[in-house]
Design a protein around this motif. Structure first.
Motif, short mmCIF file in Angstrom:
data_model
loop_
_atom_site.label_atom_id
_atom_site.label_comp_id
_atom_site.label_asym_id
_atom_site.label_seq_id
_atom_site.Cartn_x
_atom_site.Cartn_y
_atom_site.Cartn_z
N UNK A 73 0.81 -1.21 0.00
CA UNK A 73 0.00 0.00 0.00
C UNK A 73 0.85 1.27 0.00
N UNK A 74 1.81 1.35 0.95
CA UNK A 74 2.58 2.59 1.08
C UNK A 74 4.07 2.41 0.79
N UNK A 75 4.53 1.16 0.66
CA UNK A 75 5.94 0.91 0.34
C UNK A 75 6.86 0.87 1.55
N UNK A 76 6.32 1.04 2.73
CA UNK A 76 7.15 1.02 3.94
C UNK A 76 7.72 -0.38 4.18
N UNK A 77 8.92 -0.42 4.73
CA UNK A 77 9.53 -1.71 5.09
C UNK A 77 9.21 -2.09 6.53
N UNK A 78 8.48 -1.24 7.22
CA UNK A 78 8.15 -1.46 8.63
C UNK A 78 6.84 -2.23 8.76
N UNK A 79 6.91 -3.57 8.59
CA UNK A 79 5.72 -4.42 8.69
C UNK A 79 5.93 -5.46 9.78
N UNK A 80 4.81 -5.98 10.25
CA UNK A 80 4.87 -6.96 11.35
C UNK A 80 3.98 -8.16 11.01
N UNK A 81 4.47 -9.36 11.34
CA UNK A 81 3.69 -10.58 11.13
C UNK A 81 2.71 -10.71 12.29
N UNK B 187 0.12 -10.05 7.66
CA UNK B 187 1.01 -8.96 8.07
C UNK B 187 0.23 -7.66 8.18
N UNK B 188 0.80 -6.73 8.94
CA UNK B 188 0.24 -5.39 9.06
C UNK B 188 1.39 -4.40 8.91
N UNK B 189 1.12 -3.33 8.16
CA UNK B 189 2.11 -2.26 8.00
C UNK B 189 2.01 -1.36 9.23
#
Length: 161
Positions: free
Chosen positions: A5-13, A29-31
């Motif tokens: 959606x936003x391209x962020x690398x900060x995601x969590x399982x 996962x959730x951004x």
């Protein structure tokens, strides 16, 4: 993992579980930047496959391209998406199990057609019409006759163009 959606690398399982056939891990996962939720799949890859095209070009094997071509062949056919996913996994495992990193499009096409023949006759003929480059009605008739003879127990060898 990059957020689609936003391209962020900060995601969590948030959740992990095996797929039905246990050949992949499904991860929810959730951004953490935009709170977008998405699913990823993690699969074992035995070797890097390279496809050798008919014109000699070499391209990396693309599982998603295989899936798309099978979805086209199976369009408007009553085949469970989970069965399609299992078939694609079997095809990829079979190709990886050949022991070669370089796989010709002919080899891939024959493996795919063998699996499609077992799954759905109409999808088999659709795929064969593209793979074998059908040019006239007789080509379709030959493919259908081949299927009919196999059903009658008189397995005819595949017709090659």
């Amino acid at each position: 993992m990059r957020c689609p959606n936003c391209g962020s690398l900060d995601t969590q399982v948030k959740d992990s579980r095996p797929t039905e056939d246990s050949n992949a891990i499904r991860r929810r996962r959730v951004c953490l930047t935009c709170q977008f939720r998405f699913t990823t799949f993690e699969r074992v890859q035995l070797r890097e496959l390279v496809v050798i095209k008919r014109n000699g070009r070499r391209v990396p094997f693309d599982r998603d391209k295989l899936m798309r071509s099978l979805q086209i062949a199976l369009r408007k056919r009553n085949v469970d998406p989970e069965r399609l996913e299992q078939m694609v996994s079997k095809i990829v495992r079979e190709l990886e199990g050949l022991g070669e990193s370089d796989i010709s499009t002919d080899t891939i096409g024959e493996v795919v057609m063998a699996h499609l023949r077992e799954l759905d006759d109409v999808a088999y003929v659709r795929f064969a019409s593209v793979y074998r480059n059908f040019r006239e009605r007789k080509d379709f008739e030959d493919a259908i006759a081949e299927l009919a003879s196999e059903e009658d127990g008189k397995a005819a060898p595949p017709q090659r163009k």
